[in-house]
Motif scaffolding. Structure first.
Motif, PDB file in Angstrom:
ATOM      1  N   GLU A 197       0.596  -1.281   0.060  1.00  0.00           N
ATOM      2  CA  GLU A 197      -0.021   0.329   0.320  1.00  0.00           C
ATOM      3  C   GLU A 197       0.620   1.236  -0.209  1.00  0.00           C
ATOM      4  OE1 GLU A 197       0.782  -0.597   4.406  1.00  0.00           O
ATOM      5  OE2 GLU A 197       0.919  -1.084   2.877  1.00  0.00           O
TER       6      GLU A 197
ATOM      7  N   SER B  15       0.880   1.261  -4.635  1.00  0.00           N
ATOM      8  CA  SER B  15       1.780   2.210  -3.996  1.00  0.00           C
ATOM      9  C   SER B  15       1.989   3.528  -4.594  1.00  0.00           C
ATOM     10  CB  SER B  15       2.821   0.924  -3.371  1.00  0.00           C
ATOM     11  OG  SER B  15       3.879   0.836  -5.142  1.00  0.00           O
TER      12      SER B  15
ATOM     13  N   SER C 162      -1.099   5.658  -3.335  1.00  0.00           N
ATOM     14  CA  SER C 162      -1.535   5.775  -2.139  1.00  0.00           C
ATOM     15  C   SER C 162       0.057   7.115  -2.351  1.00  0.00           C
ATOM     16  CB  SER C 162      -0.729   4.627  -1.394  1.00  0.00           C
ATOM     17  OG  SER C 162      -1.686   4.050  -1.799  1.00  0.00           O
TER      18      SER C 162
ATOM     19  N   SER D 152      -0.416  11.242  -0.983  1.00  0.00           N
ATOM     20  CA  SER D 152       0.188  11.186   0.300  1.00  0.00           C
ATOM     21  C   SER D 152      -0.230  12.566   0.867  1.00  0.00           C
ATOM     22  CB  SER D 152       1.443  11.481   0.392  1.00  0.00           C
ATOM     23  OG  SER D 152       2.490  11.066   1.826  1.00  0.00           O
TER      24      SER D 152
END
Length: 253
Positions: A182, A215, A218, A222
């Protein structure tokens, strides 16, 4: 020709040890060299401060070896080869000082330069499976003249592992956060550090990670400020960018 080499040549002209015409000839021959299968950019170091890097994937071992020979003949002291196979590494002439780092698929011709960056670059990974990308980043940064600290397997599944390295995190000039699954490591480090954080999503993960897309998204989303993101598995790009940041103060001093 690197900026250091150009400076040394100009100093030799200034002190009279190299004639002006000889120096002019060296500079005229610099822009690029035609190898047939590649146009070697000898002016890259002068323009950008860093010599051309050889991307090994897709090139034959003979092509890589030929480019290395030409760069060494042109005076390049340290040559970085990324995404290099063992077969290509075996084709490098024994006359060149050479080390192959299999984990990061990195070949380095010549000696690593003494670190001349402002501070330390920290390379952190979520897990051991991210180490190939991390080694690509770390070795790239080292080949470009940076002090590097490695923090491997400090992912969010055991956050205490990361928190035990707070001194390294707080003292870093740049942090490269590398993670698959993730990709949460970049946000956690971004919320702790006061320096730029370069996030590298990796293709490590199960089916729903979509080869690193989970990822990547993600990290792009952020909530931590100061986090930038490079492409999936792009350890080289992260190491190069971290080096540029780590040399900024010295560049303008």
């Amino acid at each position: 020709m690197e900026q250091r080499a150009i400076r040394a040549l100009l100093e030799q002209v200034a002190n009279g040890s190299v004639p002006v015409d000889e120096a002019l000839l060296k500079l005229k021959m610099e822009p690029f060299e035609e190898l047939g299968y590649a146009k070697l950019d000898h002016h890259r170091g002068l323009r950008q401060g860093t010599a051309e890097v050889i991307y090994g994937a897709g090139k034959t071992p003979e092509q890589i070896a030929g480019i290395v020979d030409a760069m060494r003949a042109g005076g390049q002291e340290t040559i970085l080869i990324t995404r290099m196979s063992r077969q290509s590494a075996d084709a490098i002439s024994p006359s060149h000082p050479f080390v192959y780092h299999e984990m990061g698929r990195i070949g380095i011709v010549g000696n690593l330069p003494e670190p001349d960056g402002v501070g330390t670059i920290v390379v952190a990974t979520g897990g051991t499976s991210d180490m190939p990308v991390a080694e690509e980043a770390a070795l790239t940064a080292q080949a470009l003249g940076n002090q590097v600290t490695r923090l491997y397997d400090v992912g969010v599944a055991g956050l205490h592992r990361l928190l035990s390295h707070m001194e390294e995190i707080m003292n870093a000039r740049v942090i490269i956060a590398i993670a698959g699954m993730e990709g949460a490591l970049a946000s956690v480090i971004g919320g702790l550090a006061d320096c730029p954080v370069i996030a590298v999503p990796t293709s490590v993960g199960y089916g729903a990670c979509f080869g690193g897309l989970s990822s990547l998204l993600s990290m792009l989303n952020s909530c931590a400020s100061g986090v930038s993101v490079v492409n999936i598995d792009n350890g080289f790009g992260a190491g190069y960018l971290a080096s540029m940041i780590n040399h900024l103060e010295g560049k303008h001093a």
